[in-house]
Design a protein around this motif. Structure first.
Motif, PDB file in Angstrom:
ATOM      1  N   VAL A   1      72.325  14.511  23.413  1.00  0.00           N
ATOM      2  CA  VAL A   1      72.489  13.057  23.534  1.00  0.00           C
ATOM      3  C   VAL A   1      72.792  12.693  24.977  1.00  0.00           C
ATOM      4  O   VAL A   1      73.311  13.508  25.744  1.00  0.00           O
ATOM      5  N   VAL A   2      72.440  11.469  25.320  1.00  0.00           N
ATOM      6  CA  VAL A   2      72.835  10.888  26.609  1.00  0.00           C
ATOM      7  C   VAL A   2      73.526   9.564  26.324  1.00  0.00           C
ATOM      8  O   VAL A   2      73.193   8.864  25.360  1.00  0.00           O
ATOM      9  N   THR A   3      74.491   9.235  27.145  1.00  0.00           N
ATOM     10  CA  THR A   3      75.199   7.970  27.011  1.00  0.00           C
ATOM     11  C   THR A   3      74.292   6.840  27.478  1.00  0.00           C
ATOM     12  O   THR A   3      73.742   6.899  28.570  1.00  0.00           O
ATOM     13  N   THR A   4      74.120   5.825  26.634  1.00  0.00           N
ATOM     14  CA  THR A   4      73.313   4.674  27.030  1.00  0.00           C
ATOM     15  C   THR A   4      74.170   3.454  27.331  1.00  0.00           C
ATOM     16  O   THR A   4      73.743   2.567  28.060  1.00  0.00           O
ATOM     17  N   ASN A   5      75.363   3.422  26.771  1.00  0.00           N
ATOM     18  CA  ASN A   5      76.254   2.292  27.016  1.00  0.00           C
ATOM     19  C   ASN A   5      77.674   2.735  26.706  1.00  0.00           C
ATOM     20  O   ASN A   5      77.902   3.479  25.751  1.00  0.00           O
ATOM     21  N   MET A   6      78.613   2.262  27.515  1.00  0.00           N
ATOM     22  CA  MET A   6      80.006   2.544  27.233  1.00  0.00           C
ATOM     23  C   MET A   6      80.856   1.361  27.689  1.00  0.00           C
ATOM     24  O   MET A   6      80.592   0.784  28.743  1.00  0.00           O
TER      25      MET A   6
ATOM     26  N   ASP B   1      84.220   9.398  27.425  1.00  0.00           N
ATOM     27  CA  ASP B   1      82.812   9.799  27.341  1.00  0.00           C
ATOM     28  C   ASP B   1      82.701  11.248  26.881  1.00  0.00           C
ATOM     29  O   ASP B   1      81.838  11.579  26.064  1.00  0.00           O
ATOM     30  N   ALA B   2      83.583  12.109  27.368  1.00  0.00           N
ATOM     31  CA  ALA B   2      83.562  13.517  26.958  1.00  0.00           C
ATOM     32  C   ALA B   2      83.891  13.666  25.470  1.00  0.00           C
ATOM     33  O   ALA B   2      83.252  14.454  24.761  1.00  0.00           O
ATOM     34  N   ALA B   3      84.868  12.907  24.989  1.00  0.00           N
ATOM     35  CA  ALA B   3      85.254  12.996  23.573  1.00  0.00           C
ATOM     36  C   ALA B   3      84.147  12.471  22.663  1.00  0.00           C
ATOM     37  O   ALA B   3      83.794  13.098  21.660  1.00  0.00           O
ATOM     38  N   MET B   4      83.587  11.309  23.029  1.00  0.00           N
ATOM     39  CA  MET B   4      82.537  10.718  22.193  1.00  0.00           C
ATOM     40  C   MET B   4      81.226  11.489  22.335  1.00  0.00           C
ATOM     41  O   MET B   4      80.586  11.831  21.332  1.00  0.00           O
ATOM     42  N   GLY B   5      80.818  11.773  23.559  1.00  0.00           N
ATOM     43  CA  GLY B   5      79.550  12.466  23.796  1.00  0.00           C
ATOM     44  C   GLY B   5      79.563  13.886  23.282  1.00  0.00           C
ATOM     45  O   GLY B   5      78.563  14.373  22.753  1.00  0.00           O
TER      46      GLY B   5
END
Length: 165
Positions: free
Chosen positions: A105-110, A88-92
């Motif tokens: 951005v906020v994570t909506t799905n992972m 999540d840290a790498a992608m976000g």
């Protein structure tokens, strides 16, 4: 001395009296992370606690954390939640750097698919874009150890929001 400081000193004393070598390693790791946070090396406590370091280029990212007992599960390998956290840290982190000023951005799905585990020294998450939209970003990430052994793959969707003050 404040009440909290006195309680902390008491707690540290009790912990050190009964500590194992592993307890001392974990405490040293966490205290060094807190010191790094105080010194501005890390902006977030989670990054400091995990000793997380990242490199972000326009199209790819890399986030690394050392494998220590701090991140072990009950069988003494990296906890799946920690693997998800660095993915999540790498992608976000990459996604947030790609949006216009004043936005985040906020994570909506992972989704994380776990492939293998490791007892090596480091976890490395490498993120990249699959889709860059105005309101949503779709990312992929490979998680490996320092030998190149693939441990997991992750995908994530991120929603663009206006940054709050």
């Amino acid at each position: 001395m404040s009440t909290a400081k006195g309680q902390i000193e008491q707690l540290l004393g009790a912990i050190l009296q009964e500590s194992t070598e592993e307890d001392e390693e974990v405490l040293f790791h966490l205290l060094n992370g807190l010191r790094d946070k105080q010194q501005g090396i890390h902006r977030r406590y989670i990054n400091a606690a995990l000793h997380m370091v990242g490199k972000f280029e326009p199209e790819v990212s890399e986030v690394r954390i050392p494998i220590t007992p701090v991140i072990h599960n009950t069988i003494k390998v990296p906890h799946g939640g920690i693997i998800a956290t660095i993915a999540d840290a790498a992608m976000g982190g990459l996604a947030s750097r790609s949006v216009p000023e004043g936005y985040n951005v906020v994570t909506t799905n992972m989704n994380v698919s776990y492939i293998a585990t490791t007892k090596n020294k480091e976890l490395i998450a490498r993120g990249r874009f699959v889709h860059k939209g105005r309101q949503t970003l779709v990312m992929e990430c490979d998680i490996e150890d320092e030998t190149g052994r693939k441990l997991a793959i992750a995908t994530g969707s991120f929603f663009v929001i206006q940054r709050r003050l």
